[in-house]
Design a protein around this motif. Structure first.
Motif, short mmCIF file in Angstrom:
data_model
loop_
_atom_site.label_atom_id
_atom_site.label_comp_id
_atom_site.label_asym_id
_atom_site.label_seq_id
_atom_site.Cartn_x
_atom_site.Cartn_y
_atom_site.Cartn_z
N MET A 228 -14.40 -20.41 -13.99
CA MET A 228 -13.61 -19.68 -14.96
C MET A 228 -12.27 -20.41 -15.11
O MET A 228 -11.93 -21.26 -14.29
CB MET A 228 -13.43 -18.24 -14.50
N PRO A 229 -11.48 -20.08 -16.12
CA PRO A 229 -10.21 -20.81 -16.29
C PRO A 229 -9.27 -20.73 -15.09
O PRO A 229 -8.53 -21.67 -14.83
CB PRO A 229 -9.59 -20.14 -17.52
N GLU A 230 -9.31 -19.61 -14.34
CA GLU A 230 -8.37 -19.46 -13.23
C GLU A 230 -9.04 -19.19 -11.89
O GLU A 230 -8.35 -19.00 -10.89
CB GLU A 230 -7.34 -18.37 -13.53
N HIS A 231 -10.36 -19.15 -11.83
CA HIS A 231 -11.02 -18.96 -10.54
C HIS A 231 -12.45 -19.51 -10.57
O HIS A 231 -12.98 -19.82 -11.63
CB HIS A 231 -11.01 -17.49 -10.11
N ILE A 232 -13.04 -19.59 -9.38
CA ILE A 232 -14.38 -20.16 -9.19
C ILE A 232 -15.22 -19.16 -8.41
O ILE A 232 -14.72 -18.54 -7.47
CB ILE A 232 -14.33 -21.45 -8.33
N LYS B 127 -18.18 -11.69 -20.47
CA LYS B 127 -17.25 -10.55 -20.41
C LYS B 127 -15.85 -10.94 -20.85
O LYS B 127 -15.13 -10.13 -21.42
CB LYS B 127 -17.22 -9.98 -18.99
N ARG B 128 -15.47 -12.17 -20.57
CA ARG B 128 -14.14 -12.65 -20.96
C ARG B 128 -14.12 -13.19 -22.40
O ARG B 128 -13.11 -13.67 -22.86
CB ARG B 128 -13.71 -13.76 -19.99
N ARG B 129 -15.26 -13.13 -23.07
CA ARG B 129 -15.40 -13.60 -24.46
C ARG B 129 -15.14 -15.10 -24.60
O ARG B 129 -14.63 -15.56 -25.62
CB ARG B 129 -14.50 -12.81 -25.40
N LEU B 130 -15.52 -15.84 -23.56
CA LEU B 130 -15.45 -17.29 -23.63
C LEU B 130 -16.70 -17.87 -24.30
O LEU B 130 -16.72 -19.02 -24.70
CB LEU B 130 -15.28 -17.88 -22.23
#
Length: 196
Positions: free
Chosen positions: A62-66, A152-155
């Motif tokens: 994810m942009p800020e976590h794995i 869920k994050r709409r990526l």
């Protein structure tokens, strides 16, 4: 007055247990947004998984976590060693790139550890989150949870559309292997029948 106590995360290194590992970028900054860095992270994960004798079952960046779902082989290193082997080399390589390009991000990621001592931090300090998984039902729920994060994050619209996860390899088994991603492997065939 006593200094505040840091929250300790216990890693239960039990034979036969899967581990869902989660770790974050420094101050949860969205640092994992460019493909070059994400490919470098894949290299770091692959080397650490191979060297420390784990199987990578599923993952998502994810942009800020794995999130990583890993299974230790019988001769696997402890989880803190695996995490160090992923984080440290990657963080070092990013720091060198930032220095090379004189990036202002370097200053944002450099903290004063104590007076006169500065430290570069790509990752949030501490071991992150570790959940042990001991049965197939929970395993499938964990894999689904990982893969649905970008949706869920709409990526992306569907889990298989997010390049930086194992969703496509798991849900579309005949899809081509993406060299920018670490290799995933299956659990041992007898995993669900082992005593946990």
């Amino acid at each position: 007055m006593n200094p505040p106590r840091r929250k300790l995360i216990k890693h239960f290194h039990e034979a036969g247990h899967l581990h869902e590992l989660t770790f974050s970028c420094f101050q949860r900054m969205q640092l994992l947004t460019n493909d070059t860095w994400r490919s470098m992270l894949s290299e770091s994960i692959q080397r650490a998984i191979d060297r420390h004798h784990y199987r990578l079952i599923a993952f998502v960046y994810m942009p800020e976590h794995i999130h990583l779902l890993v299974f230790p082989e019988h001769d696997a290193s402890p989880i803190p060693e695996l995490l160090r082997a992923i984080k440290r080399p990657f963080s070092y390589r990013i720091k060198q790139l930032l220095l090379l390009h004189n990036s202002p991000l370097l200053q944002r990621l450099t903290v004063e550890q104590r007076p006169g001592v500065e430290t570069f931090r790509f990752w949030q300090e501490g071991p992150g989150y570790d959940r042990n998984i001991t049965n197939p039902t929970t395993t499938m729920l964990s894999i689904d949870y990982l893969h649905e994060n970008p949706v869920k994050r709409r990526l992306c619209a569907r889990a298989v559309d997010w390049k930086w996860s194992s969703a496509r390899r798991i849900l579309v088994p005949d899809s081509p292997i993406d060299r920018d991603l670490p290799a995933i492997t299956k659990l041992p065939a007898d995993w669900s029948t082992r005593s946990h």
